[in-house]
Design a protein around this motif. Sequence first.
Motif, PDB file in Angstrom:
ATOM      1  N   LEU A 126      -5.114  61.704 -28.684  1.00  9.11           N
ATOM      2  CA  LEU A 126      -5.986  62.449 -29.586  1.00  9.11           C
ATOM      3  C   LEU A 126      -5.248  63.602 -30.259  1.00  9.11           C
ATOM      4  O   LEU A 126      -5.521  63.928 -31.420  1.00  9.11           O
ATOM      5  CB  LEU A 126      -7.194  62.982 -28.818  1.00  9.11           C
ATOM      6  N   ARG A 127      -4.325  64.220 -29.563  1.00 12.69           N
ATOM      7  CA  ARG A 127      -3.550  65.300 -30.185  1.00 12.69           C
ATOM      8  C   ARG A 127      -2.757  64.777 -31.380  1.00 12.69           C
ATOM      9  O   ARG A 127      -2.648  65.462 -32.400  1.00 12.69           O
ATOM     10  CB  ARG A 127      -2.595  65.930 -29.164  1.00 12.69           C
ATOM     11  N   ALA A 140      -8.913  67.685 -28.976  1.00 15.28           N
ATOM     12  CA  ALA A 140      -8.339  66.561 -28.229  1.00 15.28           C
ATOM     13  C   ALA A 140      -8.544  66.736 -26.731  1.00 15.28           C
ATOM     14  O   ALA A 140      -8.967  65.803 -26.030  1.00 15.28           O
ATOM     15  CB  ALA A 140      -6.853  66.431 -28.556  1.00 15.28           C
TER      16      ALA A 140
END
Length: 222
Positions: A126-127, A140
């Motif tokens: 997610l980052r 994230a």
Amino acid sequence: MRDALVAAAFRLFLERGYEQTTVDDIVTLAGVGRRSFFRYFPSKEDVVFPDHERCLADMTAFLAGGSDDDEPVGRVCDAARLVLRMYAENPTFSVQRYRLTRQVPGLRAYELSVVWRYERALAEYLRRRFATRREGILQADVIAAAVVAAHNNALRSWLRSDGRGEASTAVDHALAYVQSAFGAVPVPPVAEQPEDVVIVVARRGAPLWRVVQEIEATLGRG
């Protein structure tokens, strides 16, 4: 060999208890040497969680194999379902392990470290996807933690029921809750500094210097 060691270990854990069972006991029952045990498992704790390394590798590969068109929250929810699939493949073993980890604090701590690695894998994906967002790292990490919490809440409910029913039903419901809260999170617009707009009312025919004077006076008051 690997499966035989796991079967021997859990048979002894159930009969004698985890703390009372040694690696020597396990290899004796399995009919192999100590070297064979440590070829597959670095420690006695690892034999309790024999599939997590493979599952973590599968999850990492699944996330890496996605495209930029994938909805990020949906993707990490699907990745979490790989962990569910691992548990659901062998409900009897999963329930036995759940009961064992509830009884042995050291195994509970080991399990938490495994869960943290799953969460880190989701957060790292997610980052990368949120790299251009304001507070993308925060988003994230929060979403990854929420996915893991929702998944584990439903999974443990299924395990406490002795593996009755479809584990996927409860997990899908829990993950849907996460997706409804965080899915398709809009990208916050970059805040722009508003430009100054000055409106000056002047009489027709007023000299230009007078108009300029009015503008300067207005800006000075702002």
